[in-house]
Design an enzyme around this catalytic site. Structure first.
Site, PDB file in Angstrom:
ATOM      1  CB  SER A   1       5.108  -1.222  12.118  1.00 46.38           C
ATOM      2  OG  SER A   1       4.702   0.110  12.360  1.00 46.38           O
TER       3      SER A   1
ATOM      4  CD  GLU B   1      -3.663  -2.340   7.662  1.00 48.21           C
ATOM      5  OE1 GLU B   1      -2.513  -2.540   7.262  1.00 48.21           O
ATOM      6  OE2 GLU B   1      -4.316  -1.338   7.357  1.00 48.21           O
TER       7      GLU B   1
ATOM      8  CG  ASN C   1      -1.744   1.205   1.395  1.00 51.01           C
ATOM      9  OD1 ASN C   1      -1.843   2.012   0.467  1.00 51.01           O
ATOM     10  ND2 ASN C   1      -2.366   1.371   2.562  1.00 51.01           N
TER      11      ASN C   1
ATOM     12  CE  LYS D   1      -0.282   3.346   4.745  1.00 49.73           C
ATOM     13  NZ  LYS D   1      -0.146   3.487   6.194  1.00 49.73           N
TER      14      LYS D   1
ATOM     15  N   GLY E   1       2.306   2.659  10.792  1.00 50.70           N
ATOM     16  CA  GLY E   1       3.232   3.767  10.574  1.00 50.70           C
ATOM     17  C   GLY E   1       3.977   4.213  11.817  1.00 50.70           C
TER      18      GLY E   1
ATOM     19  CG  HIS F   1      -5.940   2.129   5.326  1.00 47.24           C
ATOM     20  ND1 HIS F   1      -5.504   3.059   6.239  1.00 47.24           N
ATOM     21  CD2 HIS F   1      -4.930   1.252   5.149  1.00 47.24           C
ATOM     22  CE1 HIS F   1      -4.258   2.747   6.585  1.00 47.24           C
ATOM     23  NE2 HIS F   1      -3.897   1.647   5.945  1.00 47.24           N
TER      24      HIS F   1
HETATM   25  P1  PGA Z   1       2.657   0.617   7.682  1.00 46.96           P
HETATM   26  O1  PGA Z   1       1.190   0.771   7.054  1.00 46.96           O
HETATM   27  O2  PGA Z   1       3.239  -0.648   7.141  1.00 46.96           O
HETATM   28  O3  PGA Z   1       3.423   1.842   7.203  1.00 46.96           O
HETATM   29  O4  PGA Z   1       2.505   0.601   9.154  1.00 46.96           O
HETATM   30  C1  PGA Z   1       0.369  -0.339   6.906  1.00 46.96           C
HETATM   31  C2  PGA Z   1      -0.968   0.093   6.384  1.00 46.96           C
HETATM   32  O5  PGA Z   1      -1.417   1.191   6.706  1.00 46.96           O
HETATM   33  O6  PGA Z   1      -1.610  -0.633   5.621  1.00 46.96           O
END
Ligand code: PGA
Length: 247
Positions: free
Chosen positions: A210, A164, A9, A11, A170, A93
């Protein structure tokens, strides 16, 4: 053994089409010979159309879409995504829920995705406060139940669920693999009670928050998650390819 599903993803990254093409090309090259995972890349919507040519081993996914067509400025529909070769779409999400997306909207999107044959990836997860207050099961149950309302029983198994935890996204502070595993068991049990054992065993449950090369194996191999939804670590081709090697 079924393949793990690894979803990148991106983003709202990277800044330019040239950077997006370079990142996609590096991932595409790196995955050419791997067989263990099914890989989905979800670029920002504005770049999606550039990756429809010969995607090779990479499946294309959207980060979101709208359930209707017509006078809806700024939106793209699931049909439009399908027409450019998208096979998956992330729905609900937490970064969208935080900005007001409701379970009802998530539900509309899931039904629209299924109606055109796009596999929805339903994101569910509790915030830090909800976790502290032992509300995780209530939150997950509500997000899944409302997200799947009205979905024909026979199609529920096509919905991929991504656990999640919001506090892990993040932050560099991932959820312990045992905890992710217990959430997978919880989700499967819920599906089994509501839709039957067959559906429950068919449904893939991913982990996101993460996830990176250093912990990918713990989630997929040790905890038995069906795959990963990877944000930050999917923006560096080397790190993302390393994740694939670890599972
Ligand atoms: P991240 O995001 O791996 O940066 O924590 C995961 C997500 O939001 O799907």
């Amino acid at each position: 053994m079924p393949k793990s599903l690894i979803i990148a993803n991106w983003k709202c990254n990277p800044s330019t089409l040239a950077q997006a093409k370079a990142l996609f090309a590096k991932i595409n090259q790196g995955v050419a010979r791997q067989k263990k995972s099914k890989i989905v890349v979800c670029p920002p919507p504005v770049f999606l159309g550039f990756f429809t040519q010969k995607p090779g081993k990479i499946f294309l996914g959207a980060q979101d879409a709208f359930w209707q067509e017509g006078p809806f400025t700024g939106e793209s529909s699931f049909n439009m995504l399908k027409s450019i070769g998208c096979k998956y779409a992330i729905v609900g999400h937490s970064e969208r829920r935080k900005r007001g997306e409701s379970d009802k909207e998530v539900n509309n999107k899931i039904k629209a995705a299924l109606s055109v044959g796009i596999a929805p990836v339903l994101c569910v997860g509790e915030t830090f406060t909800e976790r502290e207050n032992q509300k995780t099961p209530i939150v997950l149950r509500k997000q899944i139940q409302e997200g799947l309302t009205g979905v024909a029983k026979g199609r529920v198994g096509e919905v991929i669920i991504a656990y999640e935890p919001v506090w892990a996204i993040g932050t560099g502070n991932p959820c312990r693999p045992e905890e992710a595993m217990s959430m997978k068991i919880f989700i499967k049990k819920f599906l089994s009670q509501n839709y039957g054992k067959n559906i429950s065993s068919k449904t893939k449950v991913l982990y996101g928050g993460s996830a990176k090369a250093a912990n990918a194996g713990e989630y997929v191999i040790e905890a038995g998650m069906d795959g990963l939804l990877v944000g930050g670590a999917s923006l560096k081709a080397k790190e993302f390819l390393e994740i694939l090697k670890k599972i």
